[in-house]
Structure formats: structure tokens, C-alpha cells
Scaffold this active site. Structure first.
Site, PDB file in Angstrom:
ATOM      1  N   GLU A   1      -2.305  -1.003   8.267  1.00 26.52           N
ATOM      2  CA  GLU A   1      -3.446  -1.823   8.932  1.00 26.52           C
ATOM      3  C   GLU A   1      -2.378  -2.666  10.614  1.00 26.52           C
ATOM      4  OE1 GLU A   1      -4.498  -3.404   4.962  1.00 26.52           O
ATOM      5  OE2 GLU A   1      -2.933  -5.106   5.238  1.00 26.52           O
TER       6      GLU A   1
ATOM      7  N   HIS B   1       1.410  -1.548   0.269  1.00 22.12           N
ATOM      8  CA  HIS B   1      -0.131  -0.021   0.068  1.00 22.12           C
ATOM      9  C   HIS B   1       0.560   1.102   0.145  1.00 22.12           C
ATOM     10  CE1 HIS B   1      -3.464  -3.030   0.768  1.00 22.12           C
ATOM     11  NE2 HIS B   1      -2.388  -3.072   2.218  1.00 22.12           N
TER      12      HIS B   1
ATOM     13  N   HIS C   1       3.507  -7.299   1.498  1.00 25.61           N
ATOM     14  CA  HIS C   1       3.241  -8.538   2.963  1.00 25.61           C
ATOM     15  C   HIS C   1       2.177  -9.420   1.634  1.00 25.61           C
ATOM     16  CE1 HIS C   1       0.644  -4.856   2.547  1.00 25.61           C
ATOM     17  NE2 HIS C   1      -0.419  -5.459   2.405  1.00 25.61           N
TER      18      HIS C   1
ATOM     19  N   ARG D   1      -0.818  -5.003  -6.144  1.00 25.26           N
ATOM     20  CA  ARG D   1      -0.246  -6.139  -6.591  1.00 25.26           C
ATOM     21  C   ARG D   1       1.323  -5.726  -7.005  1.00 25.26           C
ATOM     22  NH1 ARG D   1      -5.831  -6.691  -8.816  1.00 25.26           N
ATOM     23  NH2 ARG D   1      -7.000  -6.989  -7.298  1.00 25.26           N
TER      24      ARG D   1
END
Length: 310
Positions: free
Chosen positions: A116, A100, A174, A194
Site C-alpha cells: 500500500e 501485512h 507499521h 496485529r
């Protein structure tokens, strides 16, 4: 003030399954693979709606904009939308290796920053999280791995157990591996880049879109081999966007809002609790408004309490 419960929004994902049905007794819309349940969300196209009670039928956005002091309390972020998005993830297959965008880069890349945290609510034996880079990896070697389709060999793998947690700041490479049920607390963002998707097809039978240039711009190439987090007392994640606590309650023990003048969001990780006459069991989420009474553990229980920083 009574606890506020929202209707979940279920999202089909190629890597999803039916654990929400099996583990939490949810009624999924059809037989498709469901990878995400959006429990708390205030976005233009996705909106939590209150189920029952005095605010029945109102959206989270309506509560945030029209009842902020009454429900949430004072001194909160002056944002147009509720600043958090809370999900349950059911990963029956590996998610894409992704990142992100960091705050300073997000706007220039056309996205939103997204920090997050993950709480591992369930983990199959041998299930792996892919987090950060293997020591010695460089941007150059990573680009070569993209070209050869061998990205997985550059990413650090961890085998956590149920009850563990990890913080995922923007910029951290991740992926969630197959075999996890995860409670995710994040900034209100839906930007994911991605970089590798295991060479598979999406639900439409076509390769899913990759975002290689954006990923390379966003990845922290100094983030090597992080481990799962160690709690700081009850606190399992704390940053400028959210604070998450893991509360272990013995039968009949109580808990409530961390600050009586502000709200909290609770999720039941294990056991069952009673609050203002309502019973919440494993996998349930609810918002406890400011000034609300406490919840009481019906049996030995574990709950997560999410709040906004002061």
C-alpha cells in the site's frame, strides 16, 4: 464518458473519529467513531456501488466483469475482481502496530499480500507514523519487547506533514499514529496481522485479537528507519500493483487520464475541480473512464491520479 462516482462504505474503528464529517462534509451513519471510508472496493462482502449517471446502481464488480473494455480499457490484469482498494483513514487514536504478509508467505499464513501507500491529507502537530524498525533491533529483541508489552520502543517514528507520502510494501512493520487523515491506495486485500495494540480494548470492550506468530513470520527484520518518500516528478508511488501521481494544478489548468485508452482514479486532496459538468471538492473520489474528457481546476488544487501499471 462521464466520471463515475461510488457510494463510500464507512467502517467503525476503535481508533476512528469524525474528521470525515468535519473535513469532507460527509454524512456519517451515526455518532460512532468511524476510522475508514472505503471509496473504491470490489470484494465479496464489501462492494462499491455507482451513485448516479448511466451506470447508477451497478457495482464495481459488475463494471469490472461486464464493462471492462468500455470503462477501464484494454490490456488490464485478468483478475476476477478489481485489483485495488482505495480508502480514507481518520486516525484519532493510534492504530495497532501491524504488518501485512509478503507475497511468498501470504497463502501459507492463510492471508492475502497487501502492499500500500499513504498520502498524508492532514496531520496534527506532532502526529507520528511508526514505520520500520529502530536501527539495532533484532527478531530476538523484538520478541522480548512483545513479551514485556514494550513493542513501541522498537519501532521507528516519523513526523510527516500534510502533502507527504510513503510506500508500505508487504512485510514492513507499521502503525498510523493519532492525528492523521490519510488517503490509502493498496492491493485488493484485507489481511492485517496485529502484533501490538497498545494494551487497549476494542469497541466491544474486549482486547482485540493479535496475530503474533503470523506477524513474526511476515516482518522484514532488515527494514530499518525508513523516511518519507521523495517524489519522482509527479510520481509519488510506483510498483507492480499501482502508480500514484500527485498533480498540482493552478486555477483553470487541466488534467486527464494518463493514457487516453485507459481509466484513472482521481481523488481531490486540496481545492476543487470540474469534470464533464460535475464538481469535485476536497475529499471527493471518482473514476475517469477511458476516453473521458479532462478535469479543470476551479481553484488552485492538488489531485492524486491512480492508475494500474501497463
Amino acid at each position: 464518458m462521464e466520471p463515475i462516482v461510488f457510494e463510500p462504505l464507512y467502517m467503525q474503528r476503535v481508533w476512528g473519529g469524525r474528521e470525515l464529517e468535519r473535513q469532507y462534509g460527509r454524512h456519517l451513519p451515526d455518532d460512532a467513531p468511524y476510522g475508514e471510508s472505503w471509496e473504491i472496493v470490489d470484494r465479496e462482502k464489501e462492494q462499491s456501488v455507482v451513485k448516479g449517471g448511466s451506470f447508477a446502481g451497478k457495482s464495481l464488480h459488475e463494471l469490472w466483469t461486464g464493462h471492462r473494455d468500455e470503462v477501464f480499457g484494454a490490456g488490464l490484469p485478468d483478475s476476477d475482481r478489481f485489483p485495488l482498494l482505495i480508502k480514507v483513514l481518520d486516525a484519532r487514536d493510534d492504530l495497532s502496530i501491524q504488518v501485512h504478509p509478503p507475497v511468498l508467505l501470504a497463502a501459507g499464513l492463510g492471508g492475502e499480500p497487501k502492499t500500500e501507500m499513504w498520502y498524508i491529507a492532514g496531520a496534527d502537530a506532532g502526529a507520528k507514523l511508526y514505520v520500520g524498525l529502530k536501527r539495532g533491533a533484532t527478531r530476538g529483541s523484538f520478541e522480548e519487547a512483545i513479551e514485556s508489552g514494550a513493542v513501541a520502543g522498537s519501532v521507528h517514528a516519523i513526523e510527516p506533514k500534510a502533502g507527504d507520502s510513503i510506500f508500505i510494501p508487504s512485510g514492513r512493520l507499521h502503525a498510523i499514529g493519532a492525528g492523521f487523515l490519510i488517503h490509502e491506495i493498496q492491493q485488493n486485500s484485507d489481511t492485517t496481522y496485529r502484533v501490538f495494540d497498545w494494551n487497549r480494548m476494542g469497541l466491544d470492550g474486549k482486547p482485540r485479537e493479535l496475530h503474533v506468530a503470523e506477524s513474526l513470520a511476515s516482518i522484514d527484520f532488515e527494514d530499518f528507519e525508513p523516511g518519507m518518500d521523495e517524489p519522482n516528478g509527479t510520481v509519488i508511488a510506483e510498483c507492480e500493483y499501482f502508480r500514484v501521481e500527485k498533480l498540482t494544478l493552478a486555477t483553470s489548468e487541466t488534467a486527464g487520464n494518463r493514457d487516453v485508452s485507459r481509466f484513472s482514479i482521481f481523488s481531490v486532496a486540496e481545492g476543487a475541480v470540474i469534470c464533464e459538468g460535475s464538481r469535485f471538492s476536497k475529499g471527493d473520489f471518482f473514476l475517469l473512464p477511458k476516453g473521458a474528457g479532462q478535469l479543470r481546476a476551479e481553484i488552485d488544487s492538488v489531485v492524486l491520479r491512480t492508475t494500474l501499471p501497463s
